[in-house]
Design an enzyme around this catalytic site. Structure first.
Site, PDB file in Angstrom:
ATOM      1  N   GLY A   1       0.831  -1.209   0.000  1.00 51.98           N
ATOM      2  CA  GLY A   1       0.000   0.000   0.000  1.00 51.98           C
ATOM      3  C   GLY A   1       0.864   1.257   0.000  1.00 51.98           C
ATOM      4  O   GLY A   1       0.566   2.237  -0.704  1.00 51.98           O
ATOM      5  N   ASP A   2       1.939   1.238   0.773  1.00 50.54           N
ATOM      6  CA  ASP A   2       2.847   2.404   0.845  1.00 50.54           C
ATOM      7  C   ASP A   2       3.498   2.642  -0.514  1.00 50.54           C
ATOM      8  O   ASP A   2       3.665   3.784  -0.949  1.00 50.54           O
ATOM      9  CB  ASP A   2       3.930   2.168   1.900  1.00 50.54           C
ATOM     10  CG  ASP A   2       3.360   1.665   3.207  1.00 50.54           C
ATOM     11  OD1 ASP A   2       2.219   2.054   3.531  1.00 50.54           O
ATOM     12  OD2 ASP A   2       4.031   0.865   3.890  1.00 50.54           O
TER      13      ASP A   2
HETATM   14  N1  LIG Z   1      -1.453 -10.277  -4.014  1.00 50.11           N
HETATM   15  C1  LIG Z   1      -1.134  -9.231  -4.778  1.00 50.11           C
HETATM   16  N2  LIG Z   1      -0.849  -9.381  -6.093  1.00 50.11           N
HETATM   17  C2  LIG Z   1      -0.522  -8.333  -6.860  1.00 50.11           C
HETATM   18  N3  LIG Z   1      -0.467  -7.063  -6.406  1.00 50.11           N
HETATM   19  C3  LIG Z   1      -0.739  -6.853  -5.108  1.00 50.11           C
HETATM   20  C4  LIG Z   1      -1.077  -7.916  -4.219  1.00 50.11           C
HETATM   21  N4  LIG Z   1      -1.267  -7.403  -2.987  1.00 50.11           N
HETATM   22  C5  LIG Z   1      -1.070  -6.056  -3.109  1.00 50.11           C
HETATM   23  N5  LIG Z   1      -0.766  -5.726  -4.381  1.00 50.11           N
HETATM   24  C6  LIG Z   1      -0.546  -4.386  -4.931  1.00 50.11           C
HETATM   25  O1  LIG Z   1      -0.392  -3.431  -3.911  1.00 50.11           O
HETATM   26  C7  LIG Z   1      -1.534  -2.551  -3.870  1.00 50.11           C
HETATM   27  C8  LIG Z   1      -1.892  -2.255  -2.437  1.00 50.11           C
HETATM   28  O2  LIG Z   1      -2.189  -3.469  -1.793  1.00 50.11           O
HETATM   29  P1  LIG Z   1      -3.240  -3.617  -0.613  1.00 50.11           P
HETATM   30  O3  LIG Z   1      -4.615  -3.406  -1.089  1.00 50.11           O
HETATM   31  O4  LIG Z   1      -2.937  -4.919   0.043  1.00 50.11           O
HETATM   32  O5  LIG Z   1      -2.837  -2.393   0.291  1.00 50.11           O
HETATM   33  P2  LIG Z   1      -2.835  -2.228   1.867  1.00 50.11           P
HETATM   34  O6  LIG Z   1      -3.822  -3.190   2.460  1.00 50.11           O
HETATM   35  O7  LIG Z   1      -3.019  -0.808   2.135  1.00 50.11           O
HETATM   36  O8  LIG Z   1      -1.346  -2.657   2.192  1.00 50.11           O
HETATM   37  P3  LIG Z   1      -0.395  -2.219   3.401  1.00 50.11           P
HETATM   38  O9  LIG Z   1      -0.266  -3.469   4.214  1.00 50.11           O
HETATM   39  O10 LIG Z   1       0.880  -1.812   2.761  1.00 50.11           O
HETATM   40  O11 LIG Z   1      -1.074  -1.117   4.150  1.00 50.11           O
HETATM   41  C9  LIG Z   1      -2.618  -3.282  -4.655  1.00 50.11           C
HETATM   42  O12 LIG Z   1      -3.585  -2.397  -5.193  1.00 50.11           O
HETATM   43  C10 LIG Z   1      -1.776  -3.951  -5.732  1.00 50.11           C
HETATM   44  O13 LIG Z   1      -1.354  -3.002  -6.691  1.00 50.11           O
HETATM   45 MG   LIG Z   2      -2.526   0.194   3.900  1.00 46.20          MG
END
Ligand SMILES: Nc1ncnc2c1ncn2[C@@H]1O[C@H](COP(=O)(O)OP(=O)(O)OP(=O)(O)O)[C@@H](O)[C@H]1O
Ligand SMILES: [Mg+2]
Length: 303
Positions: A251-252
């Site tokens: 996400g970052d």
């Molecule tokens: N399993 C995956 N396969 C491919 N891309 C991924 C995957 N997981 C995350 N990403 C990429 O990273 C982006 C952000 O992931 P996610 O939705 O998990 O963010 P988050 O929950 O905010 O993560 P964080 O733990 O960093 O806060 C997704 O939109 C995608 O582009």
């Molecule tokens: Mg996040």
């Protein structure tokens, strides 16, 4: 300049182990010591993309010194408030068949330390970005983000918030340039509603625009992301092909990529593509993605 704030940064001690079980000695095949914390991750990926950035926050003790040294070694500019006592925390991430994360509490921060952090905001200029990422630790005033944004009101600073629940909601009236909840966090803002389709996600993203957010980027992990831009257009993006190896900092990385893409072209389609490329590249990498890995994922979206 893109300033990031990490209230409770960390050294991350990462251990790779094939086989982990309680009640015996587990042996790591490989280890790494690196910097951790959401704002720091954003600064790290921005640096790899060549965007000027400075990481703000609090650091303490010998672990704080090591954190700063690691950032400096990677060319990541920082300007931390040095705390008089305590140590920057060390978080442990075990990369086994399943990922195990142990996050420690951070050092005590005084009212005077908070005032010093506030003073650091005086360096911001119109057009600069301020990224507020992650939780405000329990030992800090929970309205810290609001206090920062109140101090900066009317300065023409572009604010980005990646936080959850009331911490995010209370920043919306400051009209942040970008917020990036994941789809679970978006649902949690509306009583825990489950959001599946891009259409449902866009409907709720627009509700946050009505509360003040300008661009709402909703990440959906393996399903990609949905952006409702400030003109009301909805963009849906998937993921580049690759093998998932990591979920820390995706996400970052996406936040960093979106800001960098926007700064490069002032175009939401490009910002979303670079954001997704950074998120994907970090998901497919052991740690935060490198520039080469990001370029490869971006090429997929530009085909
Ligand atoms: N399993 C995956 N396969 C491919 N891309 C991924 C995957 N997981 C995350 N990403 C990429 O990273 C982006 C952000 O992931 P996610 O939705 O998990 O963010 P988050 O929950 O905010 O993560 P964080 O733990 O960093 O806060 C997704 O939109 C995608 O582009
Ligand atoms: Mg996040």
């Amino acid at each position: 300049m893109v300033y990031t704030v990490t209230c409770n940064p960390a050294l991350d001690y990462v251990m790779w182990a094939d086989d982990v079980a309680p009640g015996r000695i587990n042996r790591a095949e490989k280890t790494a010591l690196t910097y951790g914390g959401k704002g720091i991750n954003v600064s790290a990926v921005l640096t790899r993309l060549g965007v000027p950035t400075r990481a703000l926050g609090f650091a303490a003790g010998f672990t704080g010194d090591k954190l700063k040294a690691l950032l400096t070694a990677d060319g990541i500019a920082h300007d931390f408030v040095d705390l008089a006592s305590g140590e920057t925390r060390i978080n442990v991430k075990v990369k086994a068949a399943e990922e195990l994360d142990f996050n420690a509490a951070g050092p005590a921060v005084t009212t005077a330390d908070i005032a010093l952090l506030m003073h650091k905001l005086d360096a911001l200029r119109p057009g600069d970005f301020l990224v507020l990422a992650g939780t405000v630790s329990k030992n800090l005033p929970q309205d810290l983000y609001e206090r920062m944004l109140t101090r900066l009101e009317g300065w023409g600073v572009q604010v980005v918030v990646d936080a959850e629940r009331s911490l995010l909601r209370e920043t919306l009236r400051f009209r942040p340039f970008l917020i990036k909840p994941n789809h679970h966090e978006l649902g949690a803002l509306f009583g825990g509603v489950e959001l599946h389709s891009a259409k449902e996600i866009a409907t709720y993203a627009k509700k946050l625009q009505a509360e003040g957010a300008r661009n709402v980027l909703v990440s959906r992990a393996a399903d990609g992301a949905v952006l409702v831009d400030e003109t009301g257009n909805c963009h849906v993006i998937g993921n580049a092909p690759g093998t998932v190896r990591n979920s820390v900092g995706c996400g970052d990385s996406m936040v960093a990529g979106f800001i960098a893409g926007w700064l490069q072209r002032g175009d939401y389609v490009h910002a979303l593509r670079l954001g997704a490329a950074c998120g994907n590249a970090t998901a497919f990498s052991d740690m935060l993605a490198t520039k080469e890995e990001i370029d490869k994922a971006l090429a997929y979206f530009e085909e």
